[in-house]
Design a protein around this motif. Structure first.
Motif, mmCIF file in Angstrom:
data_model
loop_
_atom_site.group_PDB
_atom_site.id
_atom_site.type_symbol
_atom_site.label_atom_id
_atom_site.label_comp_id
_atom_site.label_asym_id
_atom_site.label_seq_id
_atom_site.Cartn_x
_atom_site.Cartn_y
_atom_site.Cartn_z
ATOM 1 N N MET A 1 -10.554 -64.764 -1.220
ATOM 2 C CA MET A 1 -11.623 -63.831 -1.720
ATOM 3 C C MET A 1 -11.405 -62.548 -2.172
ATOM 4 O O MET A 1 -10.836 -61.784 -1.080
ATOM 5 N N ALA A 2 -11.849 -61.965 -3.161
ATOM 6 C CA ALA A 2 -11.418 -60.602 -3.195
ATOM 7 C C ALA A 2 -12.161 -59.585 -2.750
ATOM 8 O O ALA A 2 -13.614 -59.612 -2.368
ATOM 9 N N ASP A 3 -11.542 -58.495 -2.205
ATOM 10 C CA ASP A 3 -12.377 -57.288 -1.480
ATOM 11 C C ASP A 3 -13.073 -56.721 -2.534
ATOM 12 O O ASP A 3 -12.544 -55.746 -3.557
ATOM 13 N N SER A 4 -14.386 -56.456 -2.294
ATOM 14 C CA SER A 4 -15.379 -55.714 -3.365
ATOM 15 C C SER A 4 -15.271 -54.427 -3.319
ATOM 16 O O SER A 4 -15.372 -53.517 -4.200
ATOM 17 N N ARG A 5 -14.475 -53.813 -2.179
ATOM 18 C CA ARG A 5 -14.161 -52.428 -2.073
ATOM 19 C C ARG A 5 -12.970 -52.020 -3.127
ATOM 20 O O ARG A 5 -12.908 -50.864 -3.427
ATOM 21 N N THR A 6 -12.201 -52.651 -3.208
ATOM 22 C CA THR A 6 -10.858 -52.382 -4.144
ATOM 23 C C THR A 6 -10.854 -53.259 -5.716
ATOM 24 O O THR A 6 -10.241 -52.746 -6.292
ATOM 25 N N SER A 7 -11.829 -54.089 -5.580
ATOM 26 C CA SER A 7 -11.613 -54.985 -6.996
ATOM 27 C C SER A 7 -12.737 -54.595 -7.645
ATOM 28 O O SER A 7 -13.895 -54.601 -7.242
ATOM 29 N N PRO A 8 -12.460 -54.104 -8.796
ATOM 30 C CA PRO A 8 -13.868 -53.831 -9.984
ATOM 31 C C PRO A 8 -14.525 -55.112 -10.417
ATOM 32 O O PRO A 8 -13.797 -56.156 -10.390
ATOM 33 N N LYS A 9 -15.621 -54.890 -10.550
ATOM 34 C CA LYS A 9 -16.561 -56.086 -10.973
ATOM 35 C C LYS A 9 -16.306 -56.335 -12.346
ATOM 36 O O LYS A 9 -16.200 -55.308 -13.111
ATOM 37 N N LEU A 10 -16.006 -57.514 -12.698
ATOM 38 C CA LEU A 10 -15.685 -57.890 -14.228
ATOM 39 C C LEU A 10 -16.905 -57.612 -14.873
ATOM 40 O O LEU A 10 -16.600 -57.665 -16.271
ATOM 41 N N ASP A 11 -18.152 -57.873 -14.454
ATOM 42 C CA ASP A 11 -19.012 -57.812 -15.473
ATOM 43 C C ASP A 11 -19.543 -56.407 -15.804
ATOM 44 O O ASP A 11 -20.487 -56.380 -16.621
ATOM 45 N N ARG A 12 -19.068 -55.390 -15.136
ATOM 46 C CA ARG A 12 -19.216 -54.271 -15.312
ATOM 47 C C ARG A 12 -17.914 -53.310 -16.075
ATOM 48 O O ARG A 12 -16.967 -53.315 -15.513
ATOM 49 N N PRO A 13 -18.038 -52.793 -17.147
ATOM 50 C CA PRO A 13 -16.867 -52.330 -17.688
ATOM 51 C C PRO A 13 -16.242 -51.129 -16.891
ATOM 52 O O PRO A 13 -16.948 -50.257 -16.363
ATOM 53 N N GLN A 14 -15.104 -51.022 -16.895
ATOM 54 C CA GLN A 14 -14.396 -49.792 -16.344
ATOM 55 C C GLN A 14 -14.287 -49.084 -17.267
ATOM 56 O O GLN A 14 -14.216 -48.973 -18.483
ATOM 57 N N ILE A 15 -14.331 -47.616 -16.868
ATOM 58 C CA ILE A 15 -14.518 -46.438 -17.871
ATOM 59 C C ILE A 15 -13.102 -45.717 -17.627
ATOM 60 O O ILE A 15 -12.885 -45.294 -16.476
ATOM 61 N N ILE A 16 -12.394 -45.415 -18.752
ATOM 62 C CA ILE A 16 -11.326 -44.640 -19.062
ATOM 63 C C ILE A 16 -11.679 -43.410 -19.729
ATOM 64 O O ILE A 16 -12.035 -43.430 -20.783
ATOM 65 N N ARG A 17 -11.571 -42.221 -19.048
ATOM 66 C CA ARG A 17 -11.913 -40.924 -19.698
ATOM 67 C C ARG A 17 -10.579 -40.252 -20.128
ATOM 68 O O ARG A 17 -9.793 -40.097 -19.400
ATOM 69 N N VAL A 18 -10.678 -39.905 -21.332
ATOM 70 C CA VAL A 18 -9.465 -39.281 -22.155
ATOM 71 C C VAL A 18 -10.018 -37.903 -22.694
ATOM 72 O O VAL A 18 -10.933 -37.849 -23.256
ATOM 73 N N ALA A 19 -9.364 -36.574 -22.248
ATOM 74 C CA ALA A 19 -9.764 -35.640 -22.872
ATOM 75 C C ALA A 19 -8.566 -35.013 -23.852
ATOM 76 O O ALA A 19 -7.404 -35.420 -23.493
ATOM 77 N N VAL A 20 -9.094 -34.805 -24.853
ATOM 78 C CA VAL A 20 -8.046 -34.494 -26.027
ATOM 79 C C VAL A 20 -8.088 -33.005 -26.473
ATOM 80 O O VAL A 20 -9.073 -32.157 -26.202
ATOM 81 N N GLY A 21 -7.017 -32.285 -26.496
ATOM 82 C CA GLY A 21 -6.850 -30.933 -26.612
ATOM 83 C C GLY A 21 -6.878 -30.449 -27.825
ATOM 84 O O GLY A 21 -5.930 -29.830 -28.588
ATOM 85 N N SER A 22 -8.126 -30.768 -28.801
ATOM 86 C CA SER A 22 -8.107 -30.552 -29.873
ATOM 87 C C SER A 22 -9.630 -30.945 -30.595
ATOM 88 O O SER A 22 -10.144 -32.055 -29.960
ATOM 89 N N LYS A 23 -10.266 -30.321 -31.563
ATOM 90 C CA LYS A 23 -11.546 -30.765 -31.882
ATOM 91 C C LYS A 23 -11.366 -31.623 -33.406
ATOM 92 O O LYS A 23 -12.285 -31.587 -33.941
ATOM 93 N N ASN A 24 -10.131 -31.165 -33.727
ATOM 94 C CA ASN A 24 -9.634 -31.967 -35.118
ATOM 95 C C ASN A 24 -10.118 -33.365 -35.153
ATOM 96 O O ASN A 24 -9.660 -34.276 -34.473
ATOM 97 N N PRO A 25 -11.054 -33.966 -36.061
ATOM 98 C CA PRO A 25 -11.404 -35.202 -35.869
ATOM 99 C C PRO A 25 -10.179 -36.406 -36.293
ATOM 100 O O PRO A 25 -10.315 -37.296 -35.704
ATOM 101 N N CYS A 26 -9.243 -35.968 -37.003
ATOM 102 C CA CYS A 26 -8.101 -36.857 -37.219
ATOM 103 C C CYS A 26 -7.379 -37.048 -35.944
ATOM 104 O O CYS A 26 -6.957 -37.932 -35.414
ATOM 105 N N LYS A 27 -7.289 -35.937 -34.966
ATOM 106 C CA LYS A 27 -6.284 -36.091 -33.979
ATOM 107 C C LYS A 27 -7.256 -37.005 -32.856
ATOM 108 O O LYS A 27 -6.699 -37.723 -32.142
ATOM 109 N N ILE A 28 -8.514 -36.636 -32.570
ATOM 110 C CA ILE A 28 -9.328 -37.289 -32.016
ATOM 111 C C ILE A 28 -9.436 -38.755 -32.199
ATOM 112 O O ILE A 28 -9.259 -39.624 -31.205
ATOM 113 N N GLU A 29 -9.515 -39.166 -33.470
ATOM 114 C CA GLU A 29 -9.464 -40.648 -33.867
ATOM 115 C C GLU A 29 -8.056 -41.352 -33.669
ATOM 116 O O GLU A 29 -8.063 -42.589 -33.170
ATOM 117 N N ALA A 30 -6.915 -40.425 -33.732
ATOM 118 C CA ALA A 30 -5.750 -40.962 -33.457
ATOM 119 C C ALA A 30 -5.521 -41.469 -32.098
ATOM 120 O O ALA A 30 -5.053 -42.418 -31.754
#
Length: 188
Positions: A1-30
């Motif tokens: 049985m998985a330990d709920s303290r270390t395993s993310p719930k699969l029914d809840r999306p994990q969030i990956i946060r990415v900071a981009v060093g530009s406001k250029n829409p082409c770079k952000i979309e890339a």
């Protein structure tokens, strides 16, 4: 049985946060497209042809853009300047995202990305074919400008930087006064 303290719930999306060093829409979309492709590929055991709506919901991608300085000239020339600009943007984006999050550690970026376009001069001696197909002599060296770009990605500990260089492409004759960033990259 998985330990709920270390395993993310699969029914809840994990969030990956990415900071981009530009406001250029082409770079952000890339950056968005690149991360989305990697995340989707990972959610489908490496098979990007098998992306489903349910696999996309496993990982949510949050992109934040920051207008940060590159610390290099507006038109970087050569690999060293261009690479340094990408690294500076990634670090500055990371710092700006942490500052924006304040004490809310859950909002700190998982990754920070810097993209920087630059130019290089290449000298070459054109090959002129004679009527018998043998190269002609006496040709002068010619300069050409080539566009290239560097990408820098910092992980959440901001101590490790991964670098990548895009393929170069011939741009314009070096006799023309042309700035890649001025003409192609209005938003940094």
């Amino acid at each position: 049985m998985a330990d709920s303290r270390t395993s993310p719930k699969l029914d809840r999306p994990q969030i990956i946060r990415v900071a981009v060093g530009s406001k250029n829409p082409c770079k952000i979309e890339a950056v968005r497209k690149a991360f989305r492709e990697i995340l989707d590929r990972g959610a489908n055991d490496g098979n990007s042809d098998n992306v489903t709506a349910s696999s996309r919901s496993v990982v949510k991608l949050e992109i934040s853009a920051f207008d940060v300085p590159s610390g290099v000239p507006d038109q970087p020339f050569g690999d060293p300047e261009t690479r340094q600009g990408a690294m500076n943007r990634a670090q500055a984006a990371f710092n700006a995202a942490i500052e924006a999050a304040g004490d809310d550690f859950s909002q700190y970026p998982d990754f920070a990305v810097g993209l920087e376009g630059g130019l290089e001069k290449h000298l070459y001696k054109p090959q002129q074919l004679s009527t018998n197909g043998v190269g002609g002599d006496g040709m002068q060296q010619t300069e050409e400008l080539w566009c290239m770009a560097w990408m820098a990605i910092l992980g959440s500990n901001s101590a490790l930087c991964t670098l990548g260089k895009a393929a170069e492409s011939n741009f314009v004759p070096a006799t023309q006064n042309y700035s890649c960033n001025k003409n192609c990259d209005q938003n940094g």
